[in-house]
Design a protein around this motif. Structure first.
Motif, short mmCIF file in Angstrom:
data_model
loop_
_atom_site.label_atom_id
_atom_site.label_comp_id
_atom_site.label_asym_id
_atom_site.label_seq_id
_atom_site.Cartn_x
_atom_site.Cartn_y
_atom_site.Cartn_z
N UNK A 189 -16.54 23.43 52.52
CA UNK A 189 -15.84 23.50 53.88
C UNK A 189 -16.80 24.20 54.52
N UNK A 190 -16.91 24.02 56.22
CA UNK A 190 -17.63 24.94 56.86
C UNK A 190 -17.53 27.17 55.87
N UNK A 191 -15.93 27.19 55.57
CA UNK A 191 -16.11 28.38 55.12
C UNK A 191 -16.50 28.97 54.19
N UNK A 192 -16.62 27.50 52.71
CA UNK A 192 -17.02 27.92 52.12
C UNK A 192 -18.42 27.51 52.18
N UNK A 193 -19.16 27.14 52.85
CA UNK A 193 -20.48 26.94 52.51
C UNK A 193 -21.19 27.74 52.86
N UNK A 194 -20.52 28.44 54.22
CA UNK A 194 -21.46 29.86 55.03
C UNK A 194 -20.74 31.30 53.32
N UNK A 195 -19.56 30.87 52.90
CA UNK A 195 -19.58 32.10 52.30
C UNK A 195 -20.89 32.36 50.89
N UNK A 196 -20.89 30.62 50.02
CA UNK A 196 -21.74 30.56 49.47
C UNK A 196 -23.63 31.08 50.12
N UNK A 197 -23.75 30.56 51.02
CA UNK A 197 -24.86 30.81 51.87
C UNK A 197 -25.22 32.43 51.64
N UNK A 198 -23.81 33.20 52.49
CA UNK A 198 -24.27 34.71 52.04
C UNK A 198 -24.64 35.16 50.93
N UNK A 199 -23.77 34.52 50.39
CA UNK A 199 -23.67 35.46 48.85
C UNK A 199 -25.57 35.62 47.78
N UNK A 200 -26.04 34.06 48.64
CA UNK A 200 -27.38 33.12 48.44
C UNK A 200 -28.36 34.41 48.37
N UNK A 201 -27.80 34.91 50.09
CA UNK A 201 -28.93 35.68 51.08
C UNK A 201 -28.65 36.86 50.42
N UNK A 202 -27.83 37.38 49.60
CA UNK A 202 -27.79 38.96 49.01
C UNK A 202 -26.73 39.41 50.50
N UNK A 203 -26.23 38.61 51.22
CA UNK A 203 -25.77 39.70 52.23
C UNK A 203 -23.95 39.93 51.53
#
Length: 122
Positions: A32-46
């Protein structure tokens, strides 16, 4: 956690808006967009995305997501708070140039090379 600090933050940050309608059956069950965004944020250290969802007078929802100091929201109002949050996450992903996970329909895929081989006869 209190919503007051988030509301104060939302007043002073840049807002990115676009039309984005979340349609659940256009996504794989596991994405889902929410799960993709959450994962992306964590990978970016945000920090993880923060959502502020509101019920309007017309009984439809709007949601704003805050990521890295920027606000993202869809201009399309949704029937549920969950779909409004998915839509705001989709706006964020598209704005950042990240695939939002939608299943691509053959009519939606642009600039695909035409496969080599014989063409079907009519």
């Amino acid at each position: 956690p209190s919503t007051e600090p988030m509301q104060k933050r939302l007043k002073s940050e840049i807002v990115v808006e676009m039309d984005f309608l979340y349609i659940k059956n256009r996504y794989p069950r596991s994405l889902s967009p929410k799960s993709i965004l959450y994962t992306w944020c964590k990978r970016q250290g945000l920090d993880g995305p923060m959502y502020c969802t509101e019920l309007r007078a017309d009984k439809r929802y709007t949601s704003t997501v805050v990521v890295n100091g920027y606000q993202y929201r869809s201009t399309v109002c949704e029937k549920t708070s969950k779909t409004a949050e998915q839509a705001s996450a989709g706006v964020c992903l598209q704005s950042l140039g990240i695939d939002d996970g939608r299943i691509k329909d053959s009519a939606e895929i642009k600039n695909d090379p035409v496969p080599d081989g014989p063409t079907p006869s009519a």
